[in-house]
Enzyme design. Structure first.
Site, PDB file in Angstrom:
ATOM      1  N   PRO A  50       0.798  -1.239   0.000  1.00 34.51           N
ATOM      2  CA  PRO A  50       0.000   0.000   0.000  1.00 34.51           C
ATOM      3  C   PRO A  50       0.826   1.281   0.000  1.00 34.51           C
ATOM      4  CG  PRO A  50       0.002  -0.995   2.192  1.00 34.51           C
ATOM      5  CD  PRO A  50       0.628  -1.998   1.263  1.00 34.51           C
TER       6      PRO A  50
ATOM      7  N   GLY B 198       3.618   1.724  -1.670  1.00 33.06           N
ATOM      8  CA  GLY B 198       4.406   1.840  -2.897  1.00 33.06           C
ATOM      9  C   GLY B 198       3.751   2.754  -3.919  1.00 33.06           C
TER      10      GLY B 198
ATOM     11  N   GLU C  61      -2.279  -0.397  11.899  1.00 26.28           N
ATOM     12  CA  GLU C  61      -2.590   1.008  11.577  1.00 26.28           C
ATOM     13  C   GLU C  61      -3.746   1.088  10.577  1.00 26.28           C
ATOM     14  OE1 GLU C  61       0.636   3.638  10.395  1.00 26.28           O
ATOM     15  OE2 GLU C  61       1.961   2.625  11.811  1.00 26.28           O
TER      16      GLU C  61
ATOM     17  N   HIS D 263      12.571   3.393 -17.832  1.00 23.73           N
ATOM     18  CA  HIS D 263      11.828   3.529 -16.576  1.00 23.73           C
ATOM     19  C   HIS D 263      12.530   4.479 -15.608  1.00 23.73           C
ATOM     20  CE1 HIS D 263       9.723  -0.107 -17.925  1.00 23.73           C
ATOM     21  NE2 HIS D 263       8.790   0.218 -17.054  1.00 23.73           N
TER      22      HIS D 263
ATOM     23  N   LYS E 142      13.337   1.722 -10.162  1.00 22.48           N
ATOM     24  CA  LYS E 142      12.899   0.382 -10.560  1.00 22.48           C
ATOM     25  C   LYS E 142      13.977  -0.639 -10.216  1.00 22.48           C
ATOM     26  CE  LYS E 142      10.862  -2.272 -14.368  1.00 22.48           C
ATOM     27  NZ  LYS E 142       9.900  -2.921 -13.442  1.00 22.48           N
TER      28      LYS E 142
ATOM     29  N   THR F 192       7.346  -6.011 -18.817  1.00 20.68           N
ATOM     30  CA  THR F 192       6.673  -5.696 -20.093  1.00 20.68           C
ATOM     31  C   THR F 192       7.580  -6.059 -21.273  1.00 20.68           C
ATOM     32  OG1 THR F 192       5.597  -3.861 -18.982  1.00 20.68           O
ATOM     33  CG2 THR F 192       5.555  -3.828 -21.384  1.00 20.68           C
TER      34      THR F 192
HETATM   35  N1  LIG Z   1       1.709  -4.572 -14.072  1.00 21.80           N
HETATM   36  C1  LIG Z   1       1.804  -3.244 -14.156  1.00 21.80           C
HETATM   37  O1  LIG Z   1       1.062  -2.583 -14.901  1.00 21.80           O
HETATM   38  C2  LIG Z   1       2.821  -2.547 -13.321  1.00 21.80           C
HETATM   39  C3  LIG Z   1       3.669  -3.269 -12.563  1.00 21.80           C
HETATM   40  N2  LIG Z   1       4.580  -2.676 -11.773  1.00 21.80           N
HETATM   41  C4  LIG Z   1       5.365  -3.555 -10.914  1.00 21.80           C
HETATM   42  O2  LIG Z   1       4.817  -3.488  -9.613  1.00 21.80           O
HETATM   43  C5  LIG Z   1       5.835  -3.681  -8.651  1.00 21.80           C
HETATM   44  C6  LIG Z   1       5.828  -2.538  -7.654  1.00 21.80           C
HETATM   45  O3  LIG Z   1       6.183  -1.336  -8.318  1.00 21.80           O
HETATM   46  P1  LIG Z   1       6.225   0.060  -7.531  1.00 21.80           P
HETATM   47  O4  LIG Z   1       4.905   0.314  -6.895  1.00 21.80           O
HETATM   48  O5  LIG Z   1       6.799   1.042  -8.459  1.00 21.80           O
HETATM   49  O6  LIG Z   1       7.308  -0.304  -6.401  1.00 21.80           O
HETATM   50  P2  LIG Z   1       7.493   0.384  -4.962  1.00 21.80           P
HETATM   51  O7  LIG Z   1       8.885   0.019  -4.539  1.00 21.80           O
HETATM   52  O8  LIG Z   1       7.077   1.811  -4.997  1.00 21.80           O
HETATM   53  O9  LIG Z   1       6.439  -0.405  -4.065  1.00 21.80           O
HETATM   54  C7  LIG Z   1       6.595  -1.699  -3.585  1.00 21.80           C
HETATM   55  C8  LIG Z   1       5.994  -1.744  -2.210  1.00 21.80           C
HETATM   56  O10 LIG Z   1       5.991  -3.083  -1.724  1.00 21.80           O
HETATM   57  C9  LIG Z   1       6.199  -3.008  -0.337  1.00 21.80           C
HETATM   58  N3  LIG Z   1       6.576  -4.302   0.216  1.00 21.80           N
HETATM   59  C10 LIG Z   1       7.805  -4.868   0.263  1.00 21.80           C
HETATM   60  N4  LIG Z   1       7.729  -6.051   0.879  1.00 21.80           N
HETATM   61  C11 LIG Z   1       6.442  -6.216   1.228  1.00 21.80           C
HETATM   62  C12 LIG Z   1       5.728  -7.237   1.908  1.00 21.80           C
HETATM   63  N5  LIG Z   1       6.356  -8.320   2.384  1.00 21.80           N
HETATM   64  N6  LIG Z   1       4.389  -7.101   2.061  1.00 21.80           N
HETATM   65  C13 LIG Z   1       3.760  -6.021   1.577  1.00 21.80           C
HETATM   66  N7  LIG Z   1       4.384  -5.006   0.959  1.00 21.80           N
HETATM   67  C14 LIG Z   1       5.692  -5.123   0.780  1.00 21.80           C
HETATM   68  C15 LIG Z   1       7.254  -1.925  -0.166  1.00 21.80           C
HETATM   69  O11 LIG Z   1       7.234  -1.391   1.145  1.00 21.80           O
HETATM   70  C16 LIG Z   1       6.789  -0.900  -1.191  1.00 21.80           C
HETATM   71  O12 LIG Z   1       5.935   0.035  -0.606  1.00 21.80           O
HETATM   72  C17 LIG Z   1       7.133  -3.841  -9.434  1.00 21.80           C
HETATM   73  O13 LIG Z   1       7.398  -5.208  -9.610  1.00 21.80           O
HETATM   74  C18 LIG Z   1       6.822  -3.187 -10.753  1.00 21.80           C
HETATM   75  O14 LIG Z   1       7.598  -3.689 -11.803  1.00 21.80           O
HETATM   76  C19 LIG Z   1       4.689  -1.317 -11.727  1.00 21.80           C
HETATM   77  C20 LIG Z   1       3.890  -0.537 -12.497  1.00 21.80           C
HETATM   78  C21 LIG Z   1       2.887  -1.072 -13.364  1.00 21.80           C
HETATM   79  O1  LIG Z   2       8.369  -0.778 -12.278  1.00 22.19           O
HETATM   80  C1  LIG Z   2       7.584  -0.134 -13.024  1.00 22.19           C
HETATM   81  O2  LIG Z   2       7.422   1.075 -12.913  1.00 22.19           O
HETATM   82  C2  LIG Z   2       6.856  -0.870 -14.066  1.00 22.19           C
HETATM   83  N1  LIG Z   2       6.921  -2.155 -14.065  1.00 22.19           N
HETATM   84  C3  LIG Z   2       6.269  -3.038 -14.960  1.00 22.19           C
HETATM   85  C4  LIG Z   2       7.281  -3.794 -15.790  1.00 22.19           C
HETATM   86  O3  LIG Z   2       8.306  -4.250 -15.212  1.00 22.19           O
HETATM   87  O4  LIG Z   2       7.069  -3.971 -16.967  1.00 22.19           O
HETATM   88  C5  LIG Z   2       5.202  -2.349 -15.788  1.00 22.19           C
HETATM   89  C6  LIG Z   2       5.525  -0.950 -16.192  1.00 22.19           C
HETATM   90  O5  LIG Z   2       6.494  -0.995 -17.180  1.00 22.19           O
HETATM   91  C7  LIG Z   2       5.981  -0.120 -15.004  1.00 22.19           C
END
Ligand SMILES: NC(=O)C1=CN([C@@H]2O[C@H](COP(=O)(O)OP(=O)(O)OC[C@H]3O[C@@H](n4cnc5c(N)ncnc54)[C@H](O)[C@@H]3O)[C@@H](O)[C@H]2O)C=CC1
Ligand SMILES: O=C(O)C1=N[C@H](C(=O)O)C[C@H](O)C1
Length: 269
Positions: A14, A16, A45, A158, A162, A169
């Protein structure tokens, strides 16, 4: 006529970038309700206190087992880190909670393993490397183009926070392209890197390049070269709201699935 019950959702990650955007989307949705979040700290919380979003009295759990058994959600939406996403997906399957996984880092073998388990339970879910509709279209168009242009290079760009490279993707795009692209090692047969990594990662002879810079969000270009011509497909996520239509759609759709789908393109009309 009876009103349909809202879908009970838990969000993992939440705090992130994506998890907090997902919570904002749920708060504005009329058919989703946030029943809890899973974080690795902040146990007990309230989400509104953590994120400063009014009206979200649901609590945070540090223990996903306690969360699932006490809250009995319909859907888990996970945006965490690759290893955490896998653990959470397994827990969702164990508890019969439908997973909507955006976290990157799943191999085809892992997807297959989770799908087998979910098929046995007739449990619906999705792992989507990218929830932005435009990004999914670039993947599909790349699959079409690779049939005619086997010489291609993927450049994904990106933000510099990251953790994984190449992006999920880019890997999914390359996988889809191998369905139509004749396998081929690109570039000059005798090319040499004078600086290691200059030609990027090798995927079936095709190259993937990862750019990480502040100022970027999520972008991808697929370049196709032919005799005397170049085709470029490009998608830009300028904001993380770009992923939310897909996340919302997937959350509704998994309620009517009885298997695990890999890729948003497989549930779009
Ligand atoms: N499929 C899609 O369209 C997209 C996928 N992503 C992917 O989503 C993932 C997260 O990306 P962001 O939000 O940018 O990363 P971020 O680093 O901002 O957020 C990740 C969150 O996970 C939390 N976390 C770590 N361990 C945890 C646990 N054991 N339990 C619960 N929470 C935990 C961290 O505290 C952090 O807040 C990445 O793998 C990214 O590649 C990101 C954007 C779009
Ligand atoms: O980490 C990101 O930001 C993103 N992660 C996903 C990926 O690994 O493809 C999706 C998007 O590109 C954003």
């Amino acid at each position: 006529m009876t009103e349909k019950e809202p879908i009970r959702v838990v969000v993992a990650g939440p705090r992130g970038r994506m998890g907090s955007e997902t919570i904002r989307m749920i708060a504005q949705s009329s058919n989703l309700t946030l029943v809890a979040a899973v974080d690795h700290g902040h146990d007990g919380e309230r989400i509104e206190d953590l994120l400063g979003i009014n009206g979200l009295s649901a609590r945070i759990y540090a223990d996903i087992d306690a969360c699932f058994s006490q809250e009995q959600p319909d859907v888990l939406i996970d945006f965490t880190h690759p290893e955490v996403g896998k653990r959470n997906l397994q827990k969702a399957i164990d508890y019969g909670v439908r997973p909507v996984i955006g976290t990157s880092g799943f191999s085809n073998e892992e997807v297959e393993n989770y799908r087998n388990q979910m098929d046995e339970k007739k449990l619906g879910g999705i792992i989507a490397p990218n929830f932005a509709i435009g990004a999914v279209l670039v993947m599909k168009f790349s699959q079409m183009a690779a049939k005619y242009f086997p010489d291609a290079e993927i450049i994904e760009l990106h933000h510099d926070k990251k953790k994984d490279a190449p992006s999920g993707t880019a890997i999914k795009t390359a996988e889809l392209m191998t369905k139509t692209r004749q396998s081929k090692k690109q570039g000059a047969p005798d090319e040499k890197e004078t600086l290691a990594g200059a030609r990027g990662a090798d995927f079936d002879g095709m190259r993937i390049h990862s750019v990480r810079l502040p100022g970027l969000i999520a972008h991808q270009e697929v370049l196709f070269g032919g005799k005397g011509e170049l085709l470029t497909l490009r998608h830009d996520s300028m904001d993380r709201t770009s992923f939310m239509t897909g996340v919302h759609y997937a959350t509704n759709t998994v309620m009517n699935l009885d298997t695990l789908v890999y890729g948003l393109e497989n549930i779009l009309d």
